[in-house]
Write a protein that holds these residues in place. Sequence first.
Motif, PDB file in Angstrom:
ATOM      1  N   ALA A 195       6.880   2.521 -39.552  1.00 42.10           N
ATOM      2  CA  ALA A 195       5.571   2.713 -38.917  1.00 42.10           C
ATOM      3  C   ALA A 195       4.935   1.338 -38.774  1.00 42.10           C
ATOM      4  CB  ALA A 195       4.696   3.626 -39.767  1.00 42.10           C
ATOM      5  N   GLU A 240      10.091  -3.688 -34.248  1.00 40.07           N
ATOM      6  CA  GLU A 240      10.698  -2.607 -33.473  1.00 40.07           C
ATOM      7  C   GLU A 240      12.136  -2.968 -33.092  1.00 40.07           C
ATOM      8  OE1 GLU A 240       9.581   0.410 -29.890  1.00 40.07           O
ATOM      9  OE2 GLU A 240       8.888  -1.657 -29.667  1.00 40.07           O
ATOM     10  N   LYS A 287      14.384   4.886 -36.615  1.00 43.47           N
ATOM     11  CA  LYS A 287      13.283   5.300 -35.747  1.00 43.47           C
ATOM     12  C   LYS A 287      12.052   4.448 -36.042  1.00 43.47           C
ATOM     13  CE  LYS A 287      12.998   9.551 -34.718  1.00 43.47           C
ATOM     14  NZ  LYS A 287      12.824  10.982 -34.572  1.00 43.47           N
ATOM     15  N   ILE A 295       7.917   4.037 -35.019  1.00 46.35           N
ATOM     16  CA  ILE A 295       6.727   4.541 -34.331  1.00 46.35           C
ATOM     17  C   ILE A 295       5.690   3.432 -34.369  1.00 46.35           C
ATOM     18  CG2 ILE A 295       7.241   6.943 -34.941  1.00 46.35           C
ATOM     19  CD1 ILE A 295       4.149   5.444 -36.340  1.00 46.35           C
ATOM     20  N   ARG A 296       4.858   3.427 -33.345  1.00 47.54           N
ATOM     21  CA  ARG A 296       3.841   2.385 -33.251  1.00 47.54           C
ATOM     22  C   ARG A 296       2.480   3.014 -33.022  1.00 47.54           C
ATOM     23  NH1 ARG A 296       6.459  -2.750 -30.291  1.00 47.54           N
ATOM     24  NH2 ARG A 296       4.723  -3.716 -31.381  1.00 47.54           N
ATOM     25  N   ARG A 348      -0.764   6.134 -38.326  1.00 51.37           N
ATOM     26  CA  ARG A 348       0.636   5.734 -38.164  1.00 51.37           C
ATOM     27  C   ARG A 348       1.533   6.558 -39.074  1.00 51.37           C
ATOM     28  NH1 ARG A 348      -1.520   0.407 -38.348  1.00 51.37           N
ATOM     29  NH2 ARG A 348      -0.301  -0.140 -40.192  1.00 51.37           N
ATOM     30  N   LEU A 407       1.776  10.021 -37.463  1.00 49.89           N
ATOM     31  CA  LEU A 407       2.715  10.006 -36.339  1.00 49.89           C
ATOM     32  C   LEU A 407       4.155   9.988 -36.836  1.00 49.89           C
ATOM     33  CD1 LEU A 407       1.018   7.395 -33.956  1.00 49.89           C
ATOM     34  CD2 LEU A 407       1.385   9.825 -33.476  1.00 49.89           C
ATOM     35  N   ALA A 408       4.412   9.173 -37.844  1.00 47.62           N
ATOM     36  CA  ALA A 408       5.768   9.068 -38.398  1.00 47.62           C
ATOM     37  C   ALA A 408       6.193  10.389 -39.050  1.00 47.62           C
ATOM     38  CB  ALA A 408       5.844   7.929 -39.399  1.00 47.62           C
ATOM     39  N   GLN A 444       7.616  12.908 -36.853  1.00 45.53           N
ATOM     40  CA  GLN A 444       8.929  12.586 -36.311  1.00 45.53           C
ATOM     41  C   GLN A 444      10.064  12.867 -37.313  1.00 45.53           C
ATOM     42  OE1 GLN A 444       9.407  11.402 -33.091  1.00 45.53           O
ATOM     43  NE2 GLN A 444       7.244  11.892 -32.891  1.00 45.53           N
TER      44      GLN A 444
END
Length: 98
Positions: free
Chosen positions: A57, A68, A77, A79-80, A89, A92-93, A96
């Motif tokens: 993240a 990244e 993986k 995520i940003r 963040r 969001l992670a 996923q």
Amino acid sequence: MKKNLKKRKKFAVILQARMSSNRLPGKVLADLGGRPLLQLLILRLKLSKNINQIIIATTSNKIDDEIEKLGKNLKIKVIRGQEDDVLSRYELASQQTE
């Protein structure tokens, strides 16, 4: 006890990493024995039998493009999100995870 009766739990690990640290900028990609620190951490985590997924993240800032790139090279993986909202963040992670 039979092996299939005692299944191990699997976990996802979310690594929060950014280049714009105040105390030591760039520390996550600092060279440590010929490899970036973040790469060494990921390689160690991959050795665990209890971890089934690693997610980085990071922020959407241009300075974190290298994080990244490293994640993609390691097939991790990434995520940003917003720099000033670490919790979002992580959220969001977590969305996923497998």
